[in-house]
Design an enzyme around this catalytic site. Structure first.
Site, short mmCIF file in Angstrom:
data_model
loop_
_atom_site.label_atom_id
_atom_site.label_comp_id
_atom_site.label_asym_id
_atom_site.label_seq_id
_atom_site.Cartn_x
_atom_site.Cartn_y
_atom_site.Cartn_z
N LYS A 1 1.06 -1.15 0.06
CA LYS A 1 -0.34 -0.46 -0.32
C LYS A 1 0.94 1.26 -0.16
O LYS A 1 0.79 1.83 -0.11
CB LYS A 1 -0.93 0.27 0.99
N LYS B 1 -4.79 -9.26 -6.08
CA LYS B 1 -6.20 -9.76 -5.31
C LYS B 1 -7.46 -8.73 -5.45
O LYS B 1 -7.06 -7.67 -5.64
CB LYS B 1 -5.62 -9.57 -3.58
N LYS C 1 -11.93 -3.74 -3.10
CA LYS C 1 -12.36 -2.65 -2.69
C LYS C 1 -11.56 -1.43 -3.37
O LYS C 1 -13.08 -0.56 -3.61
CB LYS C 1 -13.69 -2.85 -1.96
N1 AQP Z 1 -9.92 -11.00 -2.93
C1 AQP Z 1 -10.19 -11.28 -1.47
N2 AQP Z 1 -10.93 -13.02 -1.79
C2 AQP Z 1 -10.57 -13.09 -0.14
N3 AQP Z 1 -10.48 -12.42 0.17
C3 AQP Z 1 -10.14 -11.10 0.88
N4 AQP Z 1 -10.78 -10.57 1.90
C4 AQP Z 1 -10.21 -8.85 0.78
N5 AQP Z 1 -10.16 -9.09 -0.20
C5 AQP Z 1 -9.98 -10.33 -0.28
C6 AQP Z 1 -10.78 -10.75 3.14
O1 AQP Z 1 -12.00 -9.18 3.03
C7 AQP Z 1 -11.54 -8.95 5.09
C8 AQP Z 1 -12.16 -7.90 5.46
O2 AQP Z 1 -11.04 -7.24 4.50
P1 AQP Z 1 -10.49 -5.46 5.14
O3 AQP Z 1 -11.47 -4.75 4.02
O4 AQP Z 1 -10.77 -5.72 6.23
O5 AQP Z 1 -9.28 -5.25 4.03
P2 AQP Z 1 -8.83 -6.02 2.82
O6 AQP Z 1 -7.72 -7.45 3.17
O7 AQP Z 1 -7.29 -4.38 2.72
O8 AQP Z 1 -9.51 -6.02 1.63
P3 AQP Z 1 -10.10 -4.98 0.33
O9 AQP Z 1 -11.31 -5.37 -0.10
O10 AQP Z 1 -8.28 -5.08 -0.11
O11 AQP Z 1 -9.92 -3.58 1.18
P4 AQP Z 1 -9.33 -2.39 0.06
O12 AQP Z 1 -8.72 -2.06 -0.72
O13 AQP Z 1 -9.83 -0.91 1.25
O14 AQP Z 1 -7.30 -1.97 1.14
C9 AQP Z 1 -10.37 -9.71 5.37
O15 AQP Z 1 -10.52 -10.82 6.43
C10 AQP Z 1 -9.50 -10.15 3.96
O16 AQP Z 1 -8.43 -11.47 4.42
#
Ligand code: AQP
Length: 328
Positions: free
Chosen positions: A111, A192, A195
């Site tokens: 990030k 991956k 969002k």
């Molecule tokens: N692509 C993914 N596949 C499986 N699991 C996923 N998680 C996130 N992306 C995937 C799981 O969702 C939970 C919540 O995640 P988060 O929002 O707390 O943080 P993150 O992992 O950083 O998710 P994002 O969507 O990638 O958010 P942004 O874009 O804001 O950084 C966690 O259990 C995560 O493992």
């Protein structure tokens, strides 16, 4: 019965990756365990977000938790910033964490790579996540694969604290599913699904309209071999779609490979899209009933009270172990 804690950041509308990797498990686990599920809005401010958008996302995520099947009679559902003990314990754990171990976190490295202004919050994010988990005496943390390293750091911090001060914390374990642990981007299947991806074609939001879902899956990046088989390394796009299809219909991947052995990518993608649309339809309907309702506020208020009672009691013990508060 184990104690469970997990949360999702309201940095945008949750994706199919968040659902298949985490939320779907949350719902299953609430049946047999004591579960706390949180909208972790304090983690969202590690990146700059519009304030109204953040509040809106928090509400949307809470409504989606419920729409996906989280039941306030079985789980405690609340918003992180409303339970002040999270931030307090976050600071206390930041003080026992090392710069070296925090700099090794791959999410921080990823990030901060393309960013000129790297906030200190992004760097200490894992200590706040450790606080979220440890505050509830958590034993199991259902997360996607990308969060495993943060749960491991949580274990290290808990062990360090227990040795340095007093046996205070339960050492938690990550709970990662075999399938769905890492759903990949539709436009770049070696990355991956996230969002906050700037390219909305890369992810399916849980609130995307059926036609948007169909279009995104139709244009998902695959390969030119024309063979539908599961091979994450050489066919990441098709393998990702197979995984999504499998989890959306509870069908083993091998059965799907057999079913589509003589099909082309066009037909296969159409069927994947219809499976996702069918899975999301009831969730979206329930979401729309809930998102602006007073029922949602009542559930979150009750959730805050329940979480606060546990968190404040544990925080008092942790403060005592660390020597905070004056001698009486
Ligand atoms: N692509 C993914 N596949 C499986 N699991 C996923 N998680 C996130 N992306 C995937 C799981 O969702 C939970 C919540 O995640 P988060 O929002 O707390 O943080 P993150 O992992 O950083 O998710 P994002 O969507 O990638 O958010 P942004 O874009 O804001 O950084 C966690 O259990 C995560 O493992």
């Amino acid at each position: 019965m184990a104690k469970i804690f997990s949360g999702i950041k309201p940095t945008g509308v949750v994706t199919l990756g968040n659902y298949l990797g985490a939320m779907k498990q949350f719902v299953e686990l609430q049946e047999e365990h004591e579960a706390f599920y949180c909208v972790v809005d304090l983690h969202s401010i590690t990146v700059q977000l519009d304030r109204v958008e953040l509040m809106d996302n928090t509400r949307k995520l809470a409504a989606l938790y419920l729409a996906c099947g989280l039941d306030p009679e079985k789980s405690t559902i609340f918003v992180q910033s409303e339970v002040k003990a999270h931030a307090q314990l976050g600071w206390m754990l930041t003080c026992i964490a090392g710069m070296g171990e925090l700099s090794r976190m791959t999410q921080y490295k990823d990030k901060s790579q393309n960013s000129e202004n790297i906030g200190a919050g992004l760097f200490v994010y894992p200590t706040l996540m450790a606080a979220d988990i440890l505050l509830y005496g958590t034993e199991l943390v259902p997360v996607g694969d990308d969060q495993k390293q943060h749960v491991e750091l949580t274990r290290d911090l808990a062990e360090r604290f227990n040795k340095r001060y007093y046996e205070t914390f339960t050492i938690p374990e990550p709970l990662i599913q075999k399938e769905g642990a890492r759903i990949m981007s539709l436009t770049n299947p070696v990355k991956k699904m996230s969002k906050s991806d700037a390219n909305a074609k890369g992810f399916i939001s849980m609130l995307d309209e059926p036609n948007v879902i169909r279009k995104k899956i139709k244009s998902a990046v695959t390969d030119s071999s024309g063979v539908i088989s599961f091979d994450r390394e050489n066919k990441p796009g098709i393998s990702n779609l197979l995984e999504i299809y499998s989890l959306s219909t509870d069908t083993p991947i091998d059965d799907l490979v057999e079913r589509y052995k003589d099909s082309n990518y066009g037909t296969f993608k159409q069927d994947v899209a219809e499976a996702v649309v069918a899975m999301l339809e009831p969730i979206q309907n329930r979401y729309h009933e809930l998102v602006d309702s007073a029922e949602l506020d009542a559930i979150l208020d009750a959730g805050r009270e329940k979480a606060e009672a546990v968190a404040n009691k544990n925080l008092a013990k942790i403060e005592k172990a660390m020597g905070l508060n004056r001698k009486r």
